[in-house]
Design a protein around this motif. Structure first.
Motif, mmCIF file in Angstrom:
data_model
loop_
_atom_site.group_PDB
_atom_site.id
_atom_site.type_symbol
_atom_site.label_atom_id
_atom_site.label_comp_id
_atom_site.label_asym_id
_atom_site.label_seq_id
_atom_site.Cartn_x
_atom_site.Cartn_y
_atom_site.Cartn_z
ATOM 1 N N GLY A 136 7.865 -5.761 -4.023
ATOM 2 C CA GLY A 136 9.632 -5.955 -3.171
ATOM 3 C C GLY A 136 8.483 -6.356 -1.665
ATOM 4 N N ALA A 137 7.313 -6.564 -2.264
ATOM 5 C CA ALA A 137 6.819 -6.644 -0.292
ATOM 6 C C ALA A 137 7.083 -8.236 0.588
ATOM 7 C CB ALA A 137 5.145 -6.414 -0.079
ATOM 8 N N LEU A 138 7.312 -9.240 -0.452
ATOM 9 C CA LEU A 138 7.125 -10.340 0.346
ATOM 10 C C LEU A 138 8.787 -10.661 0.754
ATOM 11 C CD1 LEU A 138 4.901 -12.471 -2.707
ATOM 12 C CD2 LEU A 138 4.454 -11.765 0.172
ATOM 13 N N ALA A 139 9.976 -10.611 -0.324
ATOM 14 C CA ALA A 139 11.034 -10.286 -0.405
ATOM 15 C C ALA A 139 11.259 -9.553 1.151
ATOM 16 C CB ALA A 139 11.744 -9.777 -1.578
ATOM 17 N N ASP A 140 11.133 -7.967 1.273
ATOM 18 C CA ASP A 140 11.216 -7.287 2.297
ATOM 19 C C ASP A 140 10.996 -7.661 3.451
ATOM 20 O OD1 ASP A 140 12.965 -6.287 0.635
ATOM 21 O OD2 ASP A 140 11.060 -3.866 0.451
ATOM 22 N N THR A 141 10.035 -8.274 3.819
ATOM 23 C CA THR A 141 9.265 -9.650 5.011
ATOM 24 C C THR A 141 9.656 -9.878 5.087
ATOM 25 O OG1 THR A 141 6.493 -8.700 4.144
ATOM 26 C CG2 THR A 141 6.787 -10.381 5.910
ATOM 27 N N ILE A 142 10.337 -10.994 4.423
ATOM 28 C CA ILE A 142 11.476 -12.103 4.512
ATOM 29 C C ILE A 142 12.652 -11.454 5.146
ATOM 30 C CG2 ILE A 142 12.570 -14.298 3.805
ATOM 31 C CD1 ILE A 142 9.784 -14.838 3.991
ATOM 32 N N GLU A 143 13.024 -10.580 4.851
ATOM 33 C CA GLU A 143 14.245 -9.601 4.612
ATOM 34 C C GLU A 143 14.051 -9.365 6.495
ATOM 35 O OE1 GLU A 143 18.081 -9.217 4.990
ATOM 36 O OE2 GLU A 143 17.347 -10.275 3.089
ATOM 37 N N ARG A 144 12.801 -8.911 6.414
ATOM 38 C CA ARG A 144 12.604 -8.573 8.042
ATOM 39 C C ARG A 144 13.106 -9.495 9.100
ATOM 40 N NH1 ARG A 144 11.631 -3.836 4.671
ATOM 41 N NH2 ARG A 144 10.548 -2.245 5.755
ATOM 42 N N ALA A 145 12.076 -10.467 8.376
ATOM 43 C CA ALA A 145 12.329 -12.151 9.876
ATOM 44 C C ALA A 145 13.124 -12.288 10.419
ATOM 45 C CB ALA A 145 11.458 -12.478 8.674
ATOM 46 N N ARG A 146 14.394 -12.276 8.777
ATOM 47 C CA ARG A 146 15.715 -12.510 9.119
ATOM 48 C C ARG A 146 16.372 -11.586 9.780
ATOM 49 N NH1 ARG A 146 18.448 -13.856 3.445
ATOM 50 N NH2 ARG A 146 20.556 -13.974 4.495
ATOM 51 N N HIS A 147 16.358 -10.108 9.793
ATOM 52 C CA HIS A 147 16.529 -9.615 10.569
ATOM 53 C C HIS A 147 16.587 -9.799 12.592
ATOM 54 C CE1 HIS A 147 17.545 -5.795 12.711
ATOM 55 N NE2 HIS A 147 16.677 -5.212 12.928
ATOM 56 N N TYR A 148 15.468 -10.023 12.177
ATOM 57 C CA TYR A 148 14.559 -10.319 14.077
ATOM 58 C C TYR A 148 15.620 -11.892 14.154
ATOM 59 C CZ TYR A 148 11.276 -6.115 13.762
ATOM 60 O OH TYR A 148 11.264 -5.325 13.349
ATOM 61 N N GLY A 149 15.674 -12.672 13.138
ATOM 62 C CA GLY A 149 15.984 -13.678 13.171
ATOM 63 C C GLY A 149 17.353 -13.344 14.240
ATOM 64 N N SER A 150 18.629 -12.400 13.407
ATOM 65 C CA SER A 150 19.772 -12.722 13.815
ATOM 66 C C SER A 150 19.859 -12.115 15.629
ATOM 67 C CB SER A 150 20.340 -11.587 12.962
ATOM 68 O OG SER A 150 20.565 -12.388 11.263
ATOM 69 N N LEU A 177 1.208 -7.448 -6.872
ATOM 70 C CA LEU A 177 1.309 -6.096 -6.514
ATOM 71 C C LEU A 177 2.661 -6.188 -5.515
ATOM 72 C CD1 LEU A 177 -2.120 -4.165 -5.973
ATOM 73 C CD2 LEU A 177 0.353 -3.466 -7.866
ATOM 74 N N MET A 178 2.309 -7.519 -4.597
ATOM 75 C CA MET A 178 3.491 -7.437 -3.288
ATOM 76 C C MET A 178 4.657 -7.667 -4.183
ATOM 77 S SD MET A 178 1.541 -9.825 -0.916
ATOM 78 C CE MET A 178 -0.138 -8.615 0.187
ATOM 79 N N GLU A 179 5.135 -8.933 -5.956
ATOM 80 C CA GLU A 179 5.944 -9.158 -6.222
ATOM 81 C C GLU A 179 6.753 -7.560 -7.462
ATOM 82 O OE1 GLU A 179 4.793 -11.760 -8.561
ATOM 83 O OE2 GLU A 179 4.907 -14.257 -7.208
ATOM 84 N N ARG A 180 5.547 -7.399 -7.521
ATOM 85 C CA ARG A 180 6.222 -6.102 -7.851
ATOM 86 C C ARG A 180 6.537 -4.994 -7.104
ATOM 87 N NH1 ARG A 180 1.276 -2.583 -10.296
ATOM 88 N NH2 ARG A 180 1.159 -4.378 -12.373
ATOM 89 N N PHE A 201 0.642 -0.898 -0.155
ATOM 90 C CA PHE A 201 0.026 -0.059 0.270
ATOM 91 C C PHE A 201 0.599 1.573 -0.189
ATOM 92 C CE2 PHE A 201 -1.929 3.012 1.977
ATOM 93 C CZ PHE A 201 -3.421 3.660 1.094
ATOM 94 N N ARG A 202 1.953 0.860 0.797
ATOM 95 C CA ARG A 202 2.713 2.182 0.965
ATOM 96 C C ARG A 202 3.416 2.721 -0.499
ATOM 97 N NH1 ARG A 202 0.755 5.530 4.682
ATOM 98 N NH2 ARG A 202 0.621 4.029 6.715
ATOM 99 N N ARG A 203 4.105 1.625 -0.704
ATOM 100 C CA ARG A 203 5.099 1.983 -1.652
ATOM 101 C C ARG A 203 3.968 2.121 -3.594
ATOM 102 N NH1 ARG A 203 9.279 -2.580 -0.800
ATOM 103 N NH2 ARG A 203 10.210 -1.687 1.571
ATOM 104 N N GLY A 204 2.991 2.033 -3.575
ATOM 105 C CA GLY A 204 1.676 1.961 -4.305
ATOM 106 C C GLY A 204 1.819 2.765 -5.194
ATOM 107 N N ASN A 205 0.878 2.978 -6.269
ATOM 108 C CA ASN A 205 0.070 4.470 -6.640
ATOM 109 C C ASN A 205 -0.941 4.790 -6.376
ATOM 110 O OD1 ASN A 205 -1.154 2.753 -8.736
ATOM 111 N ND2 ASN A 205 0.267 2.369 -9.881
ATOM 112 N N ASP A 206 -1.537 5.449 -7.134
ATOM 113 C CA ASP A 206 -2.895 5.845 -6.544
ATOM 114 C C ASP A 206 -3.863 4.428 -7.151
ATOM 115 O OD1 ASP A 206 -2.102 8.125 -5.862
ATOM 116 O OD2 ASP A 206 -3.235 9.712 -7.198
ATOM 117 N N LYS A 207 -3.317 4.656 -8.072
ATOM 118 C CA LYS A 207 -4.963 3.453 -8.443
ATOM 119 C C LYS A 207 -4.171 1.969 -8.029
ATOM 120 C CE LYS A 207 -6.244 0.164 -12.275
ATOM 121 N NZ LYS A 207 -5.695 -0.344 -14.103
ATOM 122 N N GLU A 208 -3.374 1.631 -7.618
ATOM 123 C CA GLU A 208 -3.430 0.816 -6.215
ATOM 124 C C GLU A 208 -3.433 1.017 -5.284
ATOM 125 O OE1 GLU A 208 0.636 -0.913 -9.379
ATOM 126 O OE2 GLU A 208 1.280 -0.225 -6.964
#
Length: 339
Positions: free
Chosen positions: A295-309, A290-293, A259-266
């Motif tokens: 990077g929302a899913l990849a970034d969610t996993i990256e944040r998970a890795r951060h908390y895992g570390s 939209l999530m793939e476009r 939602f934050r990264r999308g345009n008005d239509k999205e």
């Protein structure tokens, strides 16, 4: 130096499992499982019937295993950690029963949710019964500090549920606000489950706080991976239908980022499907695109890795042991579910 957990990419290690944690805690968990079956009984027939439906549905029981492993890592030689582990599992089971009612979920761990079979009222009341049994076990464990920690966790979890309810279907939810919900609703029980292992062992405050940090951060990582999995084909193999969160209009981190990264239509799309609840059969596919476009899913996993570390780093003060290794491996397992 932070702990780096490689979950993807070339040359990665074999996929992480819970094998070491399961193996090390097997004897203790057998006793915990006996306690679970014993304390789920009641002369009211519906209680063991409904509770058993969820208890026997194949959950990994990572939270009680965490309590057992933390206690053993801290050198505990008694038996009260078994009662605490059982209490932790009953708290978790009660939360699942209540969650399914609030979320109007039809499936849980690949089976019909208890609310579908027995109704919402029975599910809530049996959840309350299990919470009562959990607190009886905490008292029997004989540690006022453990009782305090788990009681506070129960309150925090309830607060998280209410907070999520008040912010549900609100596309204006920020990442910080969402993480506050996760910290309360999911991470609080992981946090308490790990900390009481050190408390029952009589370990000093710094070790208790280290396990507190471990539990909190693995809990956040665990939930973030779940968020991403809901939009992944892998979800079906974990006992949930793909897109459950989407259909239930839950604002999870992938939605917040998209939602934050999308345009008005999205953004208009997200408001329609999440706030208004006007969903068509093709909307889930578009939401995933939209999530793939963005990077929302990849970034969610990256944040998970951060908390895992962070969770792994928290264990650095403990001497090397197979118990410590098993807790670190549990972090890797939680995150590697995404791959």
């Amino acid at each position: 130096m932070g702990v780096v957990i490689a979950f993807d990419g070339a040359g990665e290690k074999p996929k992480a499992t819970l094998d070491q944690l399961v193996g090390l805690t097997a004897a203790d968990m057998a006793r915990v499982n006996d306690l679970i079956l014993e304390k789920a009984q009641s002369h009211v027939e519906l209680i063991p019937e409904l509770a058993g439906h969820l208890i026997n549905s194949g959950g990994k029981r990572i939270r009680p295993m965490m309590t057992l492993a933390a206690a053993r890592m801290c050198g505990y030689q008694g038996m009260h950690h078994l009662k605490l582990a059982m209490a932790v599992e009953f708290m978790h089971t009660a939360t699942l029963l209540h969650d399914d009612v609030v979320d109007e979920s039809d499936m849980r761990r690949g089976k019909q949710a208890a609310r579908v079979i027995w109704g919402n009222q029975a599910s809530v009341l049996v959840g309350d019964y299990l919470l009562g049994q959990a607190f009886k076990m905490m008292v029997e464990a004989g540690s006022l500090d453990c009782l305090r920690i788990l009681s506070e966790a129960a309150c925090t979890i309830a607060e998280g549920e209410v907070l999520q309810l008040s912010a549900s279907q609100d596309t204006a939810t920020t990442e910080d606000s969402y993480l506050k919900v996760v910290g309360a609703k999911t991470a609080a029980l992981f946090q308490a489950a790990a900390r009481v292992g050190a408390v029952i062992a009589g370990r000093p405050r710094n070790e208790q706080e280290a396990l507190d940090s471990y539990g909190r951060n693995i809990g956040i990582a665990f939930q973030l991976v779940d968020d991403a999995l809901d939009y992944s084909g892998k979800q079906a193999s974990l006992g949930k239908a793909v897109g459950d969160d989407f259909r239930e209009r839950k604002i999870t981190l992938p939605v917040v980022l998209s939602f934050r990264r999308g345009n008005d239509k999205e953004r208009s799309f997200w408001k329609r499907v999440m706030e208004e609840g006007n969903q068509t059969p093709d909307d889930l596919v578009y939401a995933t695109k939209l999530m793939e476009r963005h990077g929302a899913l990849a970034d969610t996993i990256e944040r998970a890795r951060h908390y895992g570390s962070i969770a792994c780093d928290a264990l650095a003060i403990f001497p090397e042991s197979e118990w410590k290794e098993s807790l670190i491996e549990a972090v890797a397992f939680c995150i590697s579910r995404a791959h």
